[in-house]
Scaffold this active site. Structure first.
Site, PDB file in Angstrom:
ATOM      1  N   GLU A  71     -32.385-124.260  55.724  1.00 57.01           N
ATOM      2  CA  GLU A  71     -33.649-123.632  55.356  1.00 57.01           C
ATOM      3  C   GLU A  71     -33.892-123.710  53.851  1.00 57.01           C
ATOM      4  O   GLU A  71     -35.041-123.819  53.413  1.00 57.01           O
ATOM      5  CB  GLU A  71     -33.669-122.167  55.810  1.00 57.01           C
ATOM      6  CG  GLU A  71     -33.745-121.965  57.315  1.00 57.01           C
ATOM      7  CD  GLU A  71     -32.407-122.185  57.999  1.00 57.01           C
ATOM      8  OE1 GLU A  71     -31.373-122.222  57.297  1.00 57.01           O
ATOM      9  OE2 GLU A  71     -32.392-122.342  59.232  1.00 57.01           O
ATOM     10  N   GLY A  87     -58.853 -84.352  38.428  1.00 53.73           N
ATOM     11  CA  GLY A  87     -59.805 -85.428  38.574  1.00 53.73           C
ATOM     12  C   GLY A  87     -61.270 -85.102  38.431  1.00 53.73           C
ATOM     13  O   GLY A  87     -62.108 -85.953  38.711  1.00 53.73           O
TER      14      GLY A  87
END
Length: 832
Positions: free
Chosen positions: A64, A516
Site C-alpha cells: 500500500e 456575546g
C-alpha cells in the site's frame, strides 16, 4: 455488532501479547510500533500535523505504501500548504514509507482499532480528511470520523473476491463503515462493482485506475543498476532469475526452475526475496539443501560482494529497485492460494513476468497483462520450470514480453493525478455545505470541554443517545437553577437580603444570556457619552479571569494604566485602554469598588459592566442588552441553555438595547420588541449596531488603540483567517463577510481564552499553508495574545478589527431619558 467487534478486538490483543513480546525481541523497531499503536506518539512528530487541517493517508504495509507514494506527490502539488500525514500498520511499511515518501510531514503507526483508543488518536489529530488506501476500513476509527464529521475518501480502492464474502458477515458494521465513506476512488471496474455490492451508492463510486502505475521510487538509472549488480556479486551472471515476495513452499518450486535453467545456462544466478524476512534462515537452509551456494544482501553489505549461486534479498524496501536486475521475474504468492502480489513493480522496469494462477488479489491487473500477453501464467511447478527455461532460451520472446509490459505501464499512468483532482472536488463540495462547515468547527474543538459544553447548550435540538442523556440531566439542573434565581430575586425585592446604595448615579449594563451581546463596546460607548455630557464617570468591572485578586483593583485611574491584560482580565483592560480619561476598577463587590471610586476619583456615575444580575447594589437605571442575532439563546436556563435568568425578568429593565440589529434575521427585531413589551410595557427600546471602524495591525494596536490602521474597504476580497475567543464568534465572522473578506478558515476558541505562543505559531503556520493574506482577530483577542508574537517577525499580517457601537432607532429618546435621569439626581451639566 459493534459490541461483538470490540470484544473480539480486545480478546485478540490479549491473546497475542506473548507474540508481541517475542517479536519485540526479534524484530528491530517493533517496540516503537507497539508504543505508537497504543497512542504514544513522539511529540515532535504529532505537532507537525495535529489540529492543523492535515490530509491523513493510511496505508497498511509495503504494498500500500508503494501505491501511496505517487498519491502523496500529487496531493502535495494540489494542496501545497496543507500538512500530510501517512500512517502504516507494519514495521516494514513504516521503514518503506520513511524511505520513499519524502513529501509527507509526518509518518506514524496507525492506532489499534480498540474502543476509545482509535477515536482518541483521531480526535487529537483531527485531520481535514481521512484517506484509507485500498481496503483499510476500521470500524471504531470510522465511527469517530462520523461523529467528528471528518470526510473519508477511499483511494486506490481494491476489493478481492474473498473480501467481498468476508465483509458480508459484518452486516450492520459493514453498513456503518461503507456509509461513512464520502467517495470511493477504485482501481478498476471490477473493484467498483464489488464495492457497490457491499452497499456503496453508485454516485459515490468512480474508477481512477491503479496508482501503482505511477510509482517512480523504483526508477533506476543505468549507473544505479550496475551498482546493484556489483554489490550483489552478480557481475559474472549470464542471466538472472528473480523470485519476488515468495511464500513458504514456493522456494522449492523456484529452485527446481532454477536448476532446470542452470542445465543450459551454467552461469545463471538466482535472487530470492522472501515475503517475510523472518523466514530468511529457513530459505537459506532450503537453498543449501538443494545443493546451491547462498549469501544474503545484508552479508554482502557488511563483507563485500560474494560470488554465490543464490542471493537472498533480506532487506526492506529494496525489492522495487532490485527487480531491475532480473531477466526473468517470478512474482510469488501465486502458486499457492495466497492471491498473488503486485506485478506492477517489475512491470515498471519492463520485465518478462511469470505468475501462478492464484492471482485473485490482483485480478484486474493480472487480467490486463494476461489479455495483452504481457505475462505468463503457470499452473504448477513443472510449468514454471518450462516457461522459465524458454524465456532464458528465447531472447526474442522475452523482449516481446518486456516491450508489451512497458507499453501497458505507460498507457495506464495518471491514476494518482485523477485521485488528487477528485479529492479537491470532494473537499470543495463537502466544505461548501454550511452545515458541514458548522459541524467541523464545532467538532474540531470537541476535546475542549468548555467549548463542547457551550456549543451543546446552544442547541435547540440534539442528536445521539449520549447527548440526549446529557441534555436531559442539564434540563433538570436548569429547572433547579431557575427556582434558586427566582428565590434570590424575591429575597432582594422583599428585604430578605440587604441591598447597598452608592452616593452616585448607578447604571447596570448586562443581559439575561451568557456572553456575546456586546457589553464591553456598549459600556465603552455609554461611558464616553456620559463623560461628554460633563459627568465624572467610572466603570466597575468584576475582573473576570483576572490574575489580580483583592477588594479593589485599579486598572486605570483615568490618566494611565496600572495593570496588564492578564492582571485585569481582557474586558476591563480593553475598556481602560479605550477610555484613557475614565477610571476602570475591578472587584467582585461593586459597592466596595464604587465607594472607592467616589472617594478617590470623585465618581458621579458608576457603570456596572455586566451588572444586570448584581442585585446586592441598588441602581438608578438598568439597561438590558439583547443580541439580535442570537435571540435569548435557545430559550433554556443554565446549564441546559444560555439564559442567566428567566426571560420574564426583562420586567426589571428601564431600557432594552437591541445589539447588532444589522445582522439580525428577518423578524428578529419584531420578535424581541413583542417579547419585551409582553413583560415590560414601560421599557424604552433602542437599537444599535457594531460599526467596523478600522483594521489596525496588531503591533500598531498595542501602541495606539485608536490608530488609523487601514480602511475597512481595503480588506474587501482579501482571503483571511478569522480567529476569535469571544462569546459570539458567528457575529464576528458575519461582520468580516459583510465587509467583503473571504474567510478561508475560522478558528474558534473558548470565550476569554489565553493564547499561548505555541497556539499562535500553529495558527500562523496553518494560515500560511492555506494561503491566507491576513489573520483577523477581535480587540478582545488582541489583549490575550503574547507580546512576543509582535516581535517574532511573522510573515502574515495580523489585523485587529476595531468596532464601535452606534445607536440607531430610539437613540434620541434614550439620550433624553439618560440626560433627564442624570440631571434629576446630579443636576444638569454642560456638555463637552
Amino acid at each position: 455488532m459493534q459490541i461483538l467487534y470490540n470484544l473480539a478486538a480486545i480478546l485478540v490483543v490479549i491473546l497475542i501479547i506473548p507474540v508481541f513480546m517475542i517479536r519485540s525481541v526479534r524484530e528491530k523497531g517493533f517496540v516503537e510500533r507497539i508504543r505508537q499503536s497504543l497512542g504514544f506518539y513522539p511529540v515532535e512528530t504529532l505537532e507537525k500535523v495535529a489540529k492543523k487541517h492535515c490530509i491523513w493517508v493510511h496505508a497498511a504495509s509495503v504494498g500500500e505504501i508503494v501505491a501511496t507514494s505517487p498519491l502523496i506527490k500529487e496531493f502535495h502539488k494540489e494542496f501545497p500548504k496543507t500538512p500530510i500525514l501517512v500512517s502504516v500498520v507494519t514495521t516494514s511499511g513504516y521503514e518503506m514509507a520513511n524511505r520513499i515518501i519524502k513529501d509527507a510531514d509526518a509518518i506514524i503507526y496507525f492506532p489499534l482499532d480498540l474502543p476509545f483508543l482509535a477515536g482518541s488518536v483521531l480526535r487529537r489529530i483531527h485531520p481535514r480528511v481521512f484517506l484509507p488506501v485500498e481496503t483499510e476500513l476500521w470500524p471504531n476509527f470510522l465511527k469517530t470520523a462520523r461523529k467528528l464529521h471528518i470526510p473519508v475518501m477511499m483511494v486506490n480502492g481494491r476489493i478481492s473476491d474473498r473480501s467481498v464474502k468476508q465483509y458480508r458477515y459484518l452486516r450492520s458494521l459493514l453498513s456503518d463503515m461503507i456509509g461513512t465513506v464520502t467517495k470511493f476512488a477504485m482501481q478498476s471496474d471490477i473493484d467498483a462493482d464489488y464495492i457497490m455490492r457491499l452497499g456503496a451508492s453508485p454516485e459515490l463510486v468512480t474508477v481512477t485506475g491503479n496508482t501503482k502505475f505511477d510509482q517512480t521510487y523504483t526508477d533506476v538509472s543505468p549507473e544505479e543498476k550496475a551498482a546493484i549488480i556489483r554489490e550483489m556479486g552478480l557481475e559474472k551472471a549470464e542471466g538472472i532469475l528473480l523470485a519476488g515476495s515468495t511464500h513458504r513452499g514456493e522456494e522449492d518450486f523456484v529452485l527446481k526452475a532454477f536448476k532446470a535453467v542452470r542445465e543450459k545456462h551454467g552461469k545463471a544466478k538466482l535472487v530470492i526475496a522472501p515475503r517475510e524476512l523472518l523466514r530468511t534462515q529457513e530459505v537459506i537452509h532450503i537453498c543449501k539443501r538443494a545443493g546451491f551456494t547462498v549469501t544474503t544482501r545484508t552479508k554482502q553489505q557488511e563483507q563485500g560482494p560474494q560470488d554465490a549461486d543464490i542471493v537472498i534479498l533480506d532487506t526492506i524496501g529494496e525489492l522495487g529497485k532490485v527487480y531491475s536486475v532480473g531477466d526473468v521475474v517470478y512474482v510469488g504468492g501465486s502458486l499457492i492460494p495466497h492471491g498473488g502480489h503486485n506485478i506492477l513493480e517489475p512491470a515498471a522496469h519492463g520485465k518478462a513476468i511469470i505468475v501462478g494462477h492464484y492471482m485473485f488479489n490482483f485480478k484486474d491487473t493480472h487480467a490486463l497483462f494476461k489479455k495483452r500477453n504481457a505475462c505468463i501464467t503457470v499452473n504448477n511447478e513443472q510449468e514454471l520450470a518450462a516457461e522459465t527455461v524458454q524465456l532464458f532460451d528465447d531472447a526474442a520472446h522475452r523482449h516481446q514480453l518486456e516491450a508489451e509490459t512497458l507499453a501497458i505501464v505507460g498507457e495506464n499512468k495518471g491514476a494518482s493525478r485523477k485521485s488528487a483532482i477528485i479529492l479537491r472536488e470532494m473537499l470543495e463540495s463537502y466544505e461548501s455545505i454550511p452545515e458541514n462547515r458548522q459541524r467541523a468547527r464545532f467538532t474540531q474543538k470537541i476535546d475542549n470541554f468548555q467549548t463542547y459544553f457551550i456549543e451543546l447548550v446552544h442547541l435547540k435540538e440534539v442528536n445521539g443517545f449520549g447527548e440526549h442523556i446529557l441534555t436531559a440531566l442539564l434540563y433538570i439542573l436548569s429547572k433547579i437553577y431557575a427556582l434558586l434565581v427566582d428565590f434570590k430575586l424575591w429575597g432582594y425585592r422583599h428585604g430578605m437580603f440587604s441591598r447597598k446604595k452608592l452616593d452616585c448615579f448607578v447604571i447596570s449594563l448586562g443581559n439575561v444570556t451568557v456572553g456575546g451581546t456586546g457589553k464591553t463596546p456598549t459600556a465603552q460607548r455609554l461611558a464616553s457619552d456620559i463623560r461628554d455630557m460633563g459627568y465624572k464617570v467610572v466603570i466597575l468591572n468584576r475582573g473576570y479571569r483576572a490574575k489580580w485578586h483583592g477588594k479593589v483593583g485599579i486598572v486605570s485611574d483615568g490618566e494611565r494604566l496600572h495593570m496588564t491584560a492578564a492582571d485585569a482580565g481582557d474586558e476591563a483592560f480593553m475598556l481602560a485602554k479605550h477610555l484613557p480619561e475614565v477610571p476602570v476598577l475591578i472587584g467582585a463587590d461593586r459597592s466596595v469598588t464604587g465607594q472607592y471610586a467616589i472617594e478617590n476619583f470623585g465618581a458621579e456615575v458608576a457603570i456596572l459592566d455586566d451588572g444586570f444580575q448584581h442585585w446586592q447594589l441598588e441602581r438608578d437605571m438598568d439597561i438590558l442588552l439583547v443580541d439580535a442575532v442570537n435571540v435569548f439563546g435557545n430559550g433554556y436556563m443554565l446549564p441546559r441553555g444560555t439564559l442567566r435568568e428567566p426571560i420574564a425578568h426583562i420586567s426589571r429593565a428601564d431600557v432594552c438595547l437591541l445589539t447588532k440589529v444589522d445582522q439580525a434575521a428577518e423578524g428578529s427585531r419584531d420578535f424581541i420588541r413583542d417579547t419585551v413589551h409582553r413583560y415590560n410595557e414601560e421599557a424604552q427600546i433602542v437599537e444599535s449596531i457594531h460599526q467596523p471602524r478600522r483594521f489596525i495591525p496588531l503591533a500598531d494596536w498595542y501602541v495606539d488603540i485608536a490608530g488609523d490602521g487601514i480602511d475597512v474597504n481595503q480588506m474587501r476580497g482579501k482571503q483571511v483567517m478569522a480567529v476569535s475567543a469571544i462569546g459570539n464568534p458567528a457575529s464576528f465572522e458575519q461582520t468580516l463577510s459583510d465587509l467583503g473578506t473571504v474567510i478561508l478558515e475560522s478558528l474558534r476558541y473558548p470565550d476569554h481564552h489565553d493564547y499561548s505562543m505555541q497556539e499562535m505559531a500553529d495558527i500562523l503556520h496553518q494560515a500560511e499553508r492555506m494561503g491566507a493574506e491576513a489573520i483577523v482577530i477581535t480587540e478582545k483577542d488582541a489583549v490575550k495574545i503574547p507580546m512576543e508574537v509582535i516581535h517574532a517577525g511573522i510573515k502574515i499580517p495580523v489585523y485587529v478589527i476595531c468596532v464601535e457601537v452606534t445607536f440607531q432607532q430610539g437613540k434620541e429618546e434614550f439620550k433624553s431619558l439618560l440626560a433627564q435621569r442624570l440631571a434629576d439626581k446630579l443636576g444638569p451639566r454642560t456638555a463637552k
